[in-house]
Design a protein around this motif. Structure first.
Motif, PDB file in Angstrom:
ATOM      1  N   CYS A  10       0.762  -1.219   0.062  1.00  0.00           N
ATOM      2  CA  CYS A  10      -0.024  -0.050  -0.223  1.00  0.00           C
ATOM      3  C   CYS A  10       0.876   1.294   0.239  1.00  0.00           C
ATOM      4  N   THR A  11       0.778   2.086  -0.936  1.00  0.00           N
ATOM      5  CA  THR A  11       1.535   3.340  -1.181  1.00  0.00           C
ATOM      6  C   THR A  11       0.643   4.531  -0.765  1.00  0.00           C
ATOM      7  N   GLY A  12      -0.565   4.297  -0.464  1.00  0.00           N
ATOM      8  CA  GLY A  12      -1.689   5.431  -0.047  1.00  0.00           C
ATOM      9  C   GLY A  12      -2.367   6.195  -1.192  1.00  0.00           C
ATOM     10  N   HIS A  13      -2.790   5.256  -2.142  1.00  0.00           N
ATOM     11  CA  HIS A  13      -3.625   5.873  -3.366  1.00  0.00           C
ATOM     12  C   HIS A  13      -5.030   6.197  -2.964  1.00  0.00           C
ATOM     13  N   GLY A  14      -5.492   5.481  -2.199  1.00  0.00           N
ATOM     14  CA  GLY A  14      -6.917   5.754  -1.465  1.00  0.00           C
ATOM     15  C   GLY A  14      -7.946   5.548  -2.475  1.00  0.00           C
ATOM     16  N   GLN A  15      -7.762   4.624  -3.543  1.00  0.00           N
ATOM     17  CA  GLN A  15      -8.837   4.337  -4.228  1.00  0.00           C
ATOM     18  C   GLN A  15      -9.848   3.022  -3.691  1.00  0.00           C
ATOM     19  N   CYS A  16      -9.161   2.304  -2.791  1.00  0.00           N
ATOM     20  CA  CYS A  16     -10.006   1.360  -1.925  1.00  0.00           C
ATOM     21  C   CYS A  16     -10.918   2.089  -1.445  1.00  0.00           C
ATOM     22  N   ALA A  32      -4.135   2.526   3.649  1.00  0.00           N
ATOM     23  CA  ALA A  32      -5.403   1.973   3.982  1.00  0.00           C
ATOM     24  C   ALA A  32      -5.341   0.793   5.575  1.00  0.00           C
ATOM     25  N   CYS A  54      -7.267  -0.797  -6.723  1.00  0.00           N
ATOM     26  CA  CYS A  54      -5.963  -0.631  -6.072  1.00  0.00           C
ATOM     27  C   CYS A  54      -4.976  -0.870  -7.122  1.00  0.00           C
TER      28      CYS A  54
HETATM   29 FE1  F3S Z   1      -3.287   1.605  -0.300  1.00  0.00          FE
HETATM   30 FE2  F3S Z   1      -4.240   0.619  -2.705  1.00  0.00          FE
HETATM   31 FE3  F3S Z   1      -5.778   1.777  -0.868  1.00  0.00          FE
HETATM   32  S1  F3S Z   1      -2.286   1.695  -2.289  1.00  0.00           S
HETATM   33  S2  F3S Z   1      -4.855   3.096   0.137  1.00  0.00           S
HETATM   34  S3  F3S Z   1      -4.680  -0.213  -0.476  1.00  0.00           S
HETATM   35  S4  F3S Z   1      -5.987   1.929  -3.272  1.00  0.00           S
END
Ligand code: F3S
Length: 66
Positions: A10-16, A32, A54
């Motif tokens: 997880c790099t913090g895309h926030g799509q989840c 997440a 994600c």
């Molecule tokens: Fe992380 Fe993927 Fe959600 S990178 S914040 S788990 S969209």
């Protein structure tokens, strides 16, 4: 039904959270957070939707097929 988040990916895309707000939450830094509790089976479709969103493929959805 459970969701598992690989915090190493997880790099913090926030799509989840953006695509499945009933299932996923973000911490203060935008990463997440894995829900501890068993989630209702009715949220499985939303969970899969969020997982597929994600870009890092950091989310695994576990559904009990009973
Ligand atoms: Fe992380 Fe993927 Fe959600 S990178 S914040 S788990 S969209």
């Amino acid at each position: 039904m459970r969701v598992q988040i690989d915090t190493g990916l997880c790099t913090g895309h926030g799509q989840c959270e953006a695509n499945a707000p009933e299932v996923f939450a973000l911490d203060d830094r935008g990463f997440a957070v894995t829900p501890d509790a068993e989630l209702p089976a009715g949220l499985a479709e939303e969970a899969r939707f969020g997982a597929q969103a994600c870009p890092e493929r950091a989310i695994t959805v576990h559904v009990d097929e009973r």
